[in-house]
Scaffold this active site. Structure first.
Site, PDB file in Angstrom:
ATOM      1  N   VAL A 463       0.837  -1.207   0.000  1.00 13.20           N
ATOM      2  CA  VAL A 463       0.000   0.000   0.000  1.00 13.20           C
ATOM      3  C   VAL A 463       0.865   1.248   0.000  1.00 13.20           C
ATOM      4  O   VAL A 463       0.596   2.219  -0.715  1.00 13.20           O
ATOM      5  CB  VAL A 463      -0.952  -0.010   1.218  1.00 13.20           C
ATOM      6  CG1 VAL A 463      -1.742   1.286   1.277  1.00 13.20           C
ATOM      7  CG2 VAL A 463      -1.883  -1.204   1.153  1.00 13.20           C
ATOM      8  N   ASP A 510      -1.463  20.392 -43.572  1.00  8.52           N
ATOM      9  CA  ASP A 510      -2.106  20.722 -44.829  1.00  8.52           C
ATOM     10  C   ASP A 510      -1.647  22.117 -45.238  1.00  8.52           C
ATOM     11  O   ASP A 510      -1.222  22.912 -44.406  1.00  8.52           O
ATOM     12  CB  ASP A 510      -3.623  20.685 -44.641  1.00  8.52           C
ATOM     13  CG  ASP A 510      -4.374  20.935 -45.936  1.00  8.52           C
ATOM     14  OD1 ASP A 510      -3.904  20.465 -46.988  1.00  8.52           O
ATOM     15  OD2 ASP A 510      -5.412  21.602 -45.902  1.00  8.52           O
ATOM     16  N   THR A 512      -3.521  24.345 -47.785  1.00  7.87           N
ATOM     17  CA  THR A 512      -4.633  25.254 -48.003  1.00  7.87           C
ATOM     18  C   THR A 512      -5.439  25.447 -46.734  1.00  7.87           C
ATOM     19  O   THR A 512      -5.987  24.503 -46.180  1.00  7.87           O
ATOM     20  CB  THR A 512      -5.544  24.715 -49.133  1.00  7.87           C
ATOM     21  OG1 THR A 512      -4.745  24.437 -50.280  1.00  7.87           O
ATOM     22  CG2 THR A 512      -6.617  25.723 -49.481  1.00  7.87           C
ATOM     23  N   THR A 781      -0.189  18.265 -49.259  1.00  8.29           N
ATOM     24  CA  THR A 781      -1.194  19.083 -49.924  1.00  8.29           C
ATOM     25  C   THR A 781      -1.661  18.438 -51.215  1.00  8.29           C
ATOM     26  O   THR A 781      -0.948  17.619 -51.804  1.00  8.29           O
ATOM     27  CB  THR A 781      -0.629  20.491 -50.225  1.00  8.29           C
ATOM     28  OG1 THR A 781      -1.583  21.255 -50.951  1.00  8.29           O
ATOM     29  CG2 THR A 781       0.647  20.401 -51.056  1.00  8.29           C
ATOM     30  N   GLY A 782      -2.839  18.805 -51.628  1.00 11.82           N
ATOM     31  CA  GLY A 782      -3.356  18.336 -52.912  1.00 11.82           C
ATOM     32  C   GLY A 782      -2.941  19.219 -54.066  1.00 11.82           C
ATOM     33  O   GLY A 782      -3.262  18.943 -55.219  1.00 11.82           O
ATOM     34  N   ASP A 783      -2.222  20.316 -53.787  1.00 14.74           N
ATOM     35  CA  ASP A 783      -1.818  21.254 -54.824  1.00 14.74           C
ATOM     36  C   ASP A 783      -0.698  20.678 -55.678  1.00 14.74           C
ATOM     37  O   ASP A 783      -0.045  19.697 -55.312  1.00 14.74           O
ATOM     38  CB  ASP A 783      -1.360  22.569 -54.190  1.00 14.74           C
ATOM     39  CG  ASP A 783      -2.238  23.734 -54.626  1.00 14.74           C
ATOM     40  OD1 ASP A 783      -2.764  23.663 -55.750  1.00 14.74           O
ATOM     41  OD2 ASP A 783      -2.407  24.684 -53.854  1.00 14.74           O
ATOM     42  N   ARG A 830       0.128  16.951 -54.553  1.00 15.11           N
ATOM     43  CA  ARG A 830      -0.893  16.194 -55.286  1.00 15.11           C
ATOM     44  C   ARG A 830      -1.278  14.929 -54.513  1.00 15.11           C
ATOM     45  O   ARG A 830      -1.409  13.846 -55.073  1.00 15.11           O
ATOM     46  CB  ARG A 830      -0.400  15.830 -56.684  1.00 15.11           C
ATOM     47  CG  ARG A 830      -0.362  16.987 -57.673  1.00 15.11           C
ATOM     48  CD  ARG A 830      -0.058  16.513 -59.079  1.00 15.11           C
ATOM     49  NE  ARG A 830      -1.053  15.544 -59.503  1.00 15.11           N
ATOM     50  CZ  ARG A 830      -0.799  14.501 -60.299  1.00 15.11           C
ATOM     51  NH1 ARG A 830       0.418  14.299 -60.740  1.00 15.11           N
ATOM     52  NH2 ARG A 830      -1.751  13.665 -60.638  1.00 15.11           N
ATOM     53  N   ASN A 951       1.527  10.468   2.472  1.00  9.32           N
ATOM     54  CA  ASN A 951       1.269   9.811   1.183  1.00  9.32           C
ATOM     55  C   ASN A 951       0.111  10.399   0.394  1.00  9.32           C
ATOM     56  O   ASN A 951       0.048  10.235  -0.815  1.00  9.32           O
ATOM     57  CB  ASN A 951       0.976   8.320   1.399  1.00  9.32           C
ATOM     58  CG  ASN A 951       2.245   7.515   1.509  1.00  9.32           C
ATOM     59  OD1 ASN A 951       3.325   8.047   1.297  1.00  9.32           O
ATOM     60  ND2 ASN A 951       2.129   6.252   1.869  1.00  9.32           N
TER      61      ASN A 951
END
Length: 1297
Positions: A463, A510, A512, A781-783, A830, A951
């Protein structure tokens, strides 16, 4: 409902006969009186029949889909991913409409209508009737039952009790619960099931009295139980409140009305009531409510950036038009062609597949930018793109790194505590039975009772070993941090995400809307020949573009109008406002903003910013005579207006190089950019200048300069006519003036403007701060790759030696190839949502702690998979917010740095408390074990109530004190900790064990030698004055008469009680001062740093001292203590204060003295190194640790970092080996020497090989001089990785040569 374009387009254009008149007929409905778009089924049937025989196989599916030809799964496969080939294989739009029983003219019927036979994909539908051969009825209810409603299944929020139940599953809480229940059970048995003999105690006047121990043995267990309840309540209530805040943040009116064709009429319908087969109207500003296929319209463009990450608008065309465009593209496409890639290296271009930025599919969740149209819904609710994404986010979160480490710690504590208890049990049992030799064998009942006492004493060790305050410290630290983080614009939805962020090793951001503002803006421009302007810089800062030579004399945008003739200003405003279809509307928050294509919005914003008249006023003042909408083939648009009697003006805009070729004049401005025009000059009319070849060259250089800055350039021009149609121009077959006859020659160039999506404020600084903190920032990014490279360079993400890769190529790599590329991958362009998920998955598999930022729906899967997902509170979509763990309320990437600071602060708070707590526990366990073993009655040095104070109460207060230290900037000057790093470092163990040794030495010395040291074994002579010898010695027990203690026994007994109190008091003050000592986790000596910035710590420190004084002086009955005098108090405080100077001594002991123990404890031998170092040199045969796996930052304090000479100008975030640069420079020189001969006849390959061989010695000499050496056994990790990269590049060059 967003306004339409009826105000902006000539009424004659509203029947959409410009591009798509063959697909639509104008129908006047009786009820509404409005001109509506209705597809002509006969035309659709003939066109799609042709498409279905174009060579693409048609899938033959058995008609087993109930009353419909297509299942929801087949329809969603059209959209995700977009596949026109699959649509053709289904039989085209004709088959889709017939298979869904959708009337392309009248839409769905609200009343029951005859059920047509199920149409197979190979069958043709009668052009005049889609409902023949009925044998039943199709109702809206059946349609809803089969395809579903346009709503997602409601997600029941977790109740407070559910959250509490989840919180209870943590291993350390389970361990505490077990310890509490055992302690309570044994305490109750000890209090009420065992016989307690009265004890003789002494008063201050040396009189004695007898008393039995209070029955409070169960208190310790109850206290632990209370601690567990507090932890569970605090954690679950905090989670519940954060979830409530999130729901409040998303509390917007989701229900809205859209225009739907039902029963041949256009009606307003709730988005929740849209069904598959419905025909829906699209207008600018609409957020698309369901997936579908485009049937026709006028110049429809959608913003799908939130769904796909592609920032450019996507044009919508019918399937027939798309097939024609693809055929034309295929006819002109060359199978292979030498091109120059983004790094200036000539490569063979891969054949492209399909058209970019043009399709026939409507995606739910995207937004209409311009144009109008009609589409048929094919997917609703959870069967739509938006719905599928939302449903995929409903997963349970994984354990955080800290949770994993705490669970492991709980297991180890349980094992060590059990081991200590077993050891104690064995020792006490042996000692007890050995005592039979001297004391004789007791009765069976006494043996059982003694053994029970021994077992209880052993279990007490377990304990005591359990750190009751640790879960509370973690919970308090997280709760405090998340509350304060909200003030720093971080809404923490998942409490544990806070601590996870502190050790994030990589951020995948990301572009954008996260790094950029997702709002195209004009940042530079040239009017006439050389009147240039650049965007205004923030106050107190300079514009970086001003240092570019072409902008040396450029005006700030705010001063542009003052330096232009009024006529030119008027011409510029008219050209922007009139030749545009964008318009102004209110957003959800009531703010006015322009809606339309991003280019037109940027131009209108620019006009408004420089003080132009309201665009509506300019449009109304000049009636439109004719409109040539934007066409991707022409790369331009034009609008003709009447500006006076017998005077017409054509305004044109488009790609700058295209517009310039069509111009033979340019406007002449009196200002050259050096001096503002005179008042007379300002009032002058617009004058034109012949665009000679020299002037064309100047304009071309301007365009190239903007292009090299990665700006999208737009040319603005005009042309005047005396009549319309112009004299001498032949009309086309439709009775209109051909575009080529009036807009492709004899234009006058007004100017060229450069447009970009600007960075958010503070992004470069935030990226640099992340890199300084050892967090690798990647842009996903998707650019396109060029735009991505430009933005990444501006941010500081793309640096020397980094890799840029496109999503499709990354996706095609094998797992091993990915693992080889990822360490230096800085930009993934892309990319699709799958690419982001793959990248995050591989990073996690490689041991990285990954944070992902994003605002779009397409970011949802990656946000959910990451360890910490950040979404944008303002621009973020519902999907992104649902998927994220932390919401950036101000949409600022810079807030991530604050999250890292708070995360590291939380981790440090937990470690500080752990360092403090384990010192208490180690000391308490050994004290309990030793004193119980030595004691005749197996009783520890401190009572249960005293242990309760040490404690629990002190631990709780210490947890609050250490958990509230605010973050400091120096937290960013260290590397993140990997998942494999231990929770307790070697430096912490050194402090824990060192302080434990000090406390044990002091406590044992006081306990066993304190009476002699303090002189308490001898009664002072002044105390004996006036007493007889019998009173001093006492009377022994005679017969039934009990013994009477003498003055000497009473004095020594009382002093023993005082000494026990001093032992307890000293032990507590050792902990109080060790709490100050625990504020540092490293070997630095100043433990008081920023202590006065944490008011909680000061207040709690004072409270603990005051409480301890109260317990000692007046808490005698409950805590079994005696009041102490001044000298005794001074001794206790001085001994407790020794924690601080002893802590300094421990810190001065170098870790290196302990040799391999440091590596073993810190587990550096287990840490995986995945990211190469280009800035460090290691001795041979040395395996560097994970902490060195990141490129060093400017602020790096590593001893073996290379000098500042290797820091690249403008790219200070990362430092790379200079050998790479020198070799690449030599290769570039070699390439430039070869010039264009790379693409000449193949018989020169031998000659080039000779050239390559000739230059090889100089390359090798340069490389060796820069510190590069061939890869050999025992070569250094950093250099070997550099060598591989260089050699592969050289070999590829030689092979091309």
């Amino acid at each position: 409902m967003a306004p339409t374009q009826s105000d902006n387009i000539d009424p004659s254009q509203q029947t959409f006969d410009v591009n798509n008149s063959h697909n639509f007929s104008s129908t006047q409905t009786e009820s509404s009186g409005q001109t509506q778009l209705q597809p002509d089924l006969a035309q659709l049937a003939s066109h799609e029949a042709t498409a279905s025989t174009s060579g693409i196989p048609v899938v033959d599916r058995p008609p087993n889909n109930g009353p419909f030809t297509f299942t929801p799964t087949e329809l969603i496969n059209l959209i995700d991913p977009k596949s026109s080939e699959l649509l053709v294989s289904y039989g085209g739009i004709e088959s889709i409409l017939a298979g869904l029983h959708a009337d392309p003219v009248r839409g769905l019927s609200t009343a029951n209508r005859p059920l047509s036979q199920v149409v197979d994909g190979l069958e043709k539908v009668d052009q005049g009737d889609v409902s023949g051969g009925a044998s039943g009825e199709v109702t809206l209810a059946e349609r809803e039952e089969f395809f579903g409603r346009n709503v997602l299944p409601k997600r029941k929020p977790k109740s407070i009790f559910k959250l509490m139940w989840i919180a209870m599953h943590e291993k350390i809480l389970i361990l505490l619960l077990i310890a509490a229940l055992i302690s309570i059970a044994l305490g109750i048995y000890e209090d009420y099931g065992m016989k307690h003999e009265p004890k003789e105690l002494y008063n201050k006047d040396f009189t004695s009295y007898t008393a039995t121990d209070a029955k409070i043995s169960w208190v310790e267990g109850v206290a632990i139980l209370v601690a567990v309840i507090i932890v569970v309540l605090v954690g679950s209530i905090n989670d519940y409140q954060k979830e409530a805040q999130f729901r409040k943040l998303n509390a917007k009116k989701e229900d809205r009305e859209v225009k739907v064709i039902r029963n041949g009429e256009t009606v307003l319908l709730s988005v929740f009531d849209i069904l598959v087969g419905d025909l829906l109207h699209l207008e600018p500003g609409d957020v698309i409510a369901a997936d579908g296929i485009y049937l026709g319209g006028h110049n429809l463009k959608c913003d799908e950036s939130a769904m796909t990450g592609e920032s450019n608008a996507v044009k919508k065309v019918t399937l027939e038009e798309l097939r024609k465009l693809e055929e034309a593209e295929a006819a002109t496409r060359e199978e292979s062609k030498i091109q120059t890639n983004h790094e200036g290296i000539e490569v063979i271009a891969e054949p492209s597949h399909g058209l970019h930025g043009v399709d026939c599919f409507i995606i739910s969740g995207s937004k209409v930018l311009e144009g109008v149209g009609v589409y048929v819904a094919t997917g609703v609710g959870q069967n739509s793109f938006h719905g599928k994404t939302m449903m995929s986010l409903r997963t349970e979160p994984e354990d955080t790194p800290l949770q994993v480490k705490l669970n492991l710690l709980a297991e180890r504590i349980a094992k060590l505590g059990s081991l200590a208890a077993l050891l104690m049990l064995i020792v006490l049992i042996i000692r007890y039975f050995v005592g039979f030799k001297q004391n004789g064998t007791p009765s069976s009942a006494d043996i059982v009772e003694s053994l029970v006492d021994i077992v209880i004493a052993a279990i007490t060790v377990v304990v005591v070993a359990v750190p009751e305050g640790l879960p509370l410290a973690v919970t308090l630290a997280l709760a405090f941090a998340t509350t304060r983080m909200l003030k720093d614009n971080n809404l923490v939805r998942v409490l544990a995400a806070c601590e996870t962020m502190g050790n994030a090793t990589t951020v995948c951001s990301d572009k954008t809307g996260t790094l950029t503002q997702n709002r195209m803006t004009i940042v530079a421009g040239t009017l006439g020949i050389n009147t240039r302007f650049i965007a205004d810089a923030p106050e107190g800062e300079s514009n970086a573009r001003a240092s570019i030579p072409i902008n040396r004399h450029a005006f700030p945008t705010s001063q542009l109008v003052n330096n232009l003739p009024a006529a030119v200003t008027k011409l510029l405003h008219e050209a922007i406002a009139i030749n545009s279809s964008a318009f102004e509307s209110e957003d959800d928050k009531g703010n006015l903003s322009f809606i339309g294509s991003k280019t037109e919005v940027a131009l209108l914003d620019f006009s408004k910013k420089i003080g132009g008249a309201d665009y509506r006023t300019l449009r109304e003042a000049t009636p439109i005579v004719h409109l040539y909408p934007f066409s991707s083939e022409r790369k331009s648009m034009a609008t003709i207006v009447q500006i006076g009697p017998n005077k017409f003006r054509l305004h044109a805009k488009g790609a700058s190089e295209i517009i310039m070729k069509r111009c033979d004049k340019i406007i002449q401005l009196s200002s050259s950019g050096d001096t503002p025009p005179s008042e007379k000059g300002r009032m002058a009319d617009v004058t034109e200048l012949e665009l000679s070849s020299d002037l064309q060259t100047l304009v071309h250089k301007t365009i190239i300069s903007y292009a090299t800055q990665s700006l999208r350039t737009i040319g603005i021009a005009y042309r005047d006519f005396e009549s319309w149609p112009p004299a001498g121009v032949d009309l086309n077959g439709e009775g209109e003036v051909p575009f080529a006859a009036v807009a492709e020659s004899n234009l006058t160039l007004v100017g060229v403007v450069g447009i970009e999506d600007p960075l958010r404020d503070g992004v470069p600084e935030a990226v640099l701060a992340c890199q300084r903190a050892g967090v690798f920032v990647r842009m996903v990014t998707g650019d396109n790759i060029l735009t991505a490279k430009s933005i990444a360079t501006q941010c500081g993400i793309y640096t020397q030696g980094g890799i840029i890769m496109e999503g499709p190529k990354f996706r095609a790599l094998s797992v091993d190839e990915m693992d080889a590329v990822i360490p230096r991958l800085q930009v993934l362009a892309r990319s699709s949502p799958d690419d982001k998920k793959i990248l995050v998955g591989r990073l996690k598999a490689l041991g990285e702690i990954v944070a992902v930022t994003g605002d779009g729906t397409n970011d949802g899967p990656a946000l959910k998979m990451s360890d910490v997902g950040f979404s944008m509170g303002i621009a973020g979509t519902e999907v992104a917010k649902e998927a994220s763990a932390i919401i950036l309320m101000d949409d600022n990437f810079s807030s991530i740095v604050k999250a890292i600071l708070w995360g590291r602060s939380v981790n440090d708070a937990v470690k500080k408390f752990l360092q403090f707590q384990l010192t208490v526990n180690v000391t308490a366990v050994i004290l309990t074990l030793v004193t119980a073993a030595v004691s005749e009655t197996q009783k520890p040095v401190m009572s249960a109530v005293q242990l309760l104070w040490v404690n629990l109460i002190m631990d709780t207060l210490a947890a609050l004190a250490l958990a509230t230290d605010p973050p400091t900037p120096d937290l960013l000057d260290r590397q993140p900790e990997p998942r494999t790093a231990p929770l307790i470092s070697f430096t912490m163990w050194k402090m824990i064990l060192g302080q434990a040794i000090l406390q044990l030495v002091i406590t044992f010395t006081l306990e066993y030698q304190g009476m002699a040291i303090m002189g308490y074994n001898t009664v002072p002579s002044d105390k004996l004055a006036g007493y007889t010898q019998e009173q001093i010695d006492g009377k022994p027990a005679i017969g039934n008469q009990p013994a009477v203690p003498g003055l000497k026994d009473a004095y020594i007994g009382f002093k023993r009680q005082e000494l026990d109190t001093m032992v307890f008091n000293t032990f507590v003050f050792l902990q109080i001062f060790n709490e100050v000592n625990s504020r540092r986790l490293d070997n630095k000596l100043n433990v008081f740093s920023n202590i006065f910035k944490n008011n909680y710590f000061i207040v709690i420190f004072v409270i603990m001292v005051v409480f301890q004084a109260v317990i000692i002086q007046i808490g005698g009955q409950a805590f079994k203590t005696q009041p102490l005098d001044g000298a005794q108090w001074a001794i206790c405080i001085i001994l407790g204060f020794l924690s601080l100077p002893f802590g300094v001594v421990i810190r001065l002991i170098p870790d290196e003295l302990f040799g391999g123990a440091v590596e073993w404890v810190n587990e550096t031998h287990k840490q995986t190194r995945i990211l190469p170092n280009f800035d460090e040199t290691y001795p041979a045969n040395t395996e560097p640790g994970r902490a060195n796996s990141y490129p060093a930052s400017i602020g790096s304090q590593r001893a073996n970092s290379m000098g500042a000479s290797n820091v690249y100008p403008g790219r200070e975030g990362l430092v790379w080996n200079s050998a790479i640069t020198k070799v690449r420079d030599d290769l570039s020189v070699f390439k430039s020497i070869r010039g264009g001969r790379l693409s000449t006849e193949s018989n020169r390959s031998t000659e080039r090989s000779i050239h390559a061989a000739a230059v090889a010695p100089s390359l090798m000499g340069t490389s060796v001089g820069a510190g590069w050496a061939p890869k050999t056994k025992g070569s250094t990790p950093g250099n070997s990785s550099s060598q591989v990269d260089v050699s592969s590049r050289r070999n590829s060059s030689s092979s091309r040569a």
